[in-house]
Design a protein around this motif. Sequence first.
Motif, short mmCIF file in Angstrom:
data_model
loop_
_atom_site.label_atom_id
_atom_site.label_comp_id
_atom_site.label_asym_id
_atom_site.label_seq_id
_atom_site.Cartn_x
_atom_site.Cartn_y
_atom_site.Cartn_z
N GLY A 10 -7.85 6.96 -10.91
CA GLY A 10 -9.19 7.56 -10.88
C GLY A 10 -10.26 6.68 -10.30
N ASN A 11 -9.97 5.97 -9.20
CA ASN A 11 -10.96 5.07 -8.60
C ASN A 11 -11.29 5.39 -7.15
OD1 ASN A 11 -11.88 2.87 -10.49
ND2 ASN A 11 -9.68 2.71 -10.79
N GLN A 12 -10.97 6.61 -6.71
CA GLN A 12 -11.35 7.11 -5.39
C GLN A 12 -10.78 6.27 -4.23
OE1 GLN A 12 -15.66 7.31 -5.50
NE2 GLN A 12 -15.66 8.95 -7.01
N PHE A 13 -9.61 5.69 -4.44
CA PHE A 13 -8.95 4.99 -3.35
C PHE A 13 -8.36 6.02 -2.38
CE2 PHE A 13 -8.26 1.72 -6.83
CZ PHE A 13 -9.25 0.88 -6.36
N ASP A 14 -8.52 5.79 -1.09
CA ASP A 14 -8.05 6.73 -0.08
C ASP A 14 -7.06 6.07 0.86
OD1 ASP A 14 -9.69 5.04 1.33
OD2 ASP A 14 -11.26 6.52 1.71
N ASP A 15 -6.81 6.72 2.01
CA ASP A 15 -5.83 6.20 2.96
C ASP A 15 -6.23 4.84 3.51
OD1 ASP A 15 -4.26 8.39 2.60
OD2 ASP A 15 -4.87 9.42 4.42
N LYS A 16 -7.52 4.61 3.68
CA LYS A 16 -7.96 3.29 4.17
C LYS A 16 -7.68 2.20 3.15
CE LYS A 16 -12.17 4.62 4.97
NZ LYS A 16 -13.61 4.57 5.36
N SER A 17 -7.84 2.53 1.88
CA SER A 17 -7.55 1.55 0.82
C SER A 17 -6.05 1.25 0.73
CB SER A 17 -8.04 2.09 -0.53
OG SER A 17 -9.40 2.45 -0.49
N ALA A 18 -5.23 2.23 1.13
CA ALA A 18 -3.78 2.06 1.00
C ALA A 18 -3.26 0.89 1.82
CB ALA A 18 -3.07 3.35 1.41
N ILE A 19 -3.98 0.50 2.87
CA ILE A 19 -3.56 -0.64 3.70
C ILE A 19 -3.45 -1.90 2.84
CG2 ILE A 19 -4.21 -2.09 5.65
CD1 ILE A 19 -5.69 0.32 6.80
N PHE A 20 -4.46 -2.13 2.00
CA PHE A 20 -4.48 -3.33 1.16
C PHE A 20 -3.46 -3.24 0.03
CE2 PHE A 20 -8.89 -2.64 2.73
CZ PHE A 20 -8.92 -3.69 3.62
N PHE A 21 -3.29 -2.06 -0.53
CA PHE A 21 -2.33 -1.92 -1.63
C PHE A 21 -0.90 -2.06 -1.12
CE2 PHE A 21 -5.98 0.29 -3.64
CZ PHE A 21 -6.05 -0.49 -4.77
N ALA A 22 -0.63 -1.54 0.06
CA ALA A 22 0.72 -1.69 0.62
C ALA A 22 1.06 -3.16 0.82
CB ALA A 22 0.81 -0.93 1.93
N ASP A 23 0.10 -3.92 1.35
CA ASP A 23 0.32 -5.35 1.56
C ASP A 23 0.51 -6.07 0.23
OD1 ASP A 23 0.46 -7.75 3.05
OD2 ASP A 23 -1.66 -8.16 2.62
N ALA A 24 -0.27 -5.65 -0.79
CA ALA A 24 -0.19 -6.31 -2.10
C ALA A 24 1.13 -5.97 -2.81
CB ALA A 24 -1.37 -5.89 -2.96
N ILE A 25 1.57 -4.72 -2.72
CA ILE A 25 2.81 -4.32 -3.40
C ILE A 25 4.00 -5.10 -2.87
CG2 ILE A 25 4.45 -2.41 -3.65
CD1 ILE A 25 2.03 -0.54 -3.90
N THR A 26 3.97 -5.39 -1.60
CA THR A 26 5.08 -6.13 -0.99
C THR A 26 5.27 -7.50 -1.64
OG1 THR A 26 4.68 -5.01 1.11
CG2 THR A 26 6.00 -7.02 1.19
N ALA A 27 4.14 -8.18 -1.95
CA ALA A 27 4.22 -9.55 -2.47
C ALA A 27 3.86 -9.66 -3.95
CB ALA A 27 3.28 -10.45 -1.66
N SER A 28 3.53 -8.55 -4.59
CA SER A 28 3.04 -8.60 -5.97
C SER A 28 4.15 -8.91 -6.96
CB SER A 28 2.40 -7.25 -6.33
OG SER A 28 2.06 -7.21 -7.70
#
Length: 543
Positions: A233-251
């Motif tokens: 519920g924090n209004q993250f969209d497709d542009k935000s997904a770039i950072f989350f994808a990078d983070a999930i890889t190394a998290s």
Amino acid sequence: MDWMLTRLEEDSAEDADESETEDQEQENFISEVDAENILLRMTVSRASSRKSRAESGFSRNDRGQYYDSDSDEEPRSPTKRDLFLEAELSNVDSILADDKAFDTDLEIEETTTTYDRKTDYINDCKKNGIVPASYFLRHMEKPQLTMSHHGLGEEGMKCIARSLASNTTVLNLDISDNWLGDTGGLIVCNMLKENIYITDLTLRDNRLGFGCAEQIGEVMKTNSTLTHLTLSGNQFDDKSAIFFADAITASKLEYLNLSHNRFGEVAGLLLGPAIAENTTMKELDISWNNIRRKGAMALGQGIKNNDFMKKMNVSWNGFGVEGAISLCDALKHNQVLEELNVMNCRLTTEAAVLIGKGLAVNETTALKVIKIGKNPMQSAGCYGICAAILRNPNCVLEEIDFEDVLVNKDFEEVFKQVKEQLPNIKMKHGGMEPPQKPKAKIHPMVKLMNYIEKNNLKLIDFFSQLDKDGSMCISYDEFEQGLEENGIKLTKEEIELLLEELDSDGDGDINFSELATGHTEFKERTDNINTILTASQPRPLTT
């Protein structure tokens, strides 16, 4: 001589009185010391014991000789008072020398630390013009701190974050629904760069948005203590997904909740490969987003290639048939997934059958739960999944959820067989389909009238088509043959009913007048019924 003897007696009496007085003073002093030593044992420090010895009125030199501290006189013999006080002070020294006898120093230090932290927070709030959160003050030293729905905002979060930066007690922090915005989210991220004790963080419903996504991604990559993170519920969209994808890889996270955001097809294309590469995450919740088509297929491929994920929730996304194809492939190859939730993902009967094909060849003994309810799969889709389970002898499913999907008797029969194969399996569905109502029979006269109107015929023209010999009378055989030749499909029962109504005199023939009368009477009955139905309907209100 007499006066000398008298004087000696008087001196001897005086000496006896003085000795008795001295003994009484020593006994009184000993009683006083007994009381003082009880208190002394509890509060005295090693330094104070030395000071007490110096102030006790006597000292002892290196030779063990006693002399008065406030006198320059020569050493004297020890009195009972000297010996008693020396013994008691020695006992105090031995008590102070025992570290186990005094274990309150650490407690005092902790109390002081707590007091200082609270004071620092209150002073920080005064400095910034913020009302201190009393709940935070009461719970800031507990492992579980829930500050949800407190309306902290950006300013209120600043003071709490500064206090939490050095807090070593709080392990589970919930600051949901505090309207932090991207600025407040950045404050939390900066706090997490210093705090290495929080393991579970909930930031639900704080409108963090794209402005905070990059910093949260950095925290996910660099904070090795954090294991559970909720960002729904924090209004993250497709542009935000770039950072989350990078983070999930190394998290190093074990649990991540990205539900109730605005991720779409592009986000699915980015997150799918990241999920495939992650080696620590055990549960991912990406439900209630807008991921569909190619994005849904990418998520399915991510599930297929991940060897560590235990639970995956992709419910309330638009997977459809395309996503079902990818999920089928994932179920064929994934060997570790224990629970899959695809509820309300636009899965039709065809999509359910595809998922069933994946279950039919799934050789792992890991998959225990599949939730596939609230989909337009109907009873046939549920039947397909159960039939697939029967074809897989290695299946170990413990729960199937067909919530809100109505099933029929055919499904009940196949599920009984599933129950025999898996006695402990639990199943939930939306109930039994209501029995189908028999179709209302259409009067054969209606079919006859529809044919006449469709072909723009007059009643006499229709009669002439049936009256081959022009006798103006139609036998039963001629009537039945004429209906068949003109393509009017009636059953034998319908033809008998029609002949019975049209042959009013019962002579076995139908003349034109009988056909016209029967047609008119039936039309009048139909019109009357329609008039009654129209009159019984409520009229709309007029203004």
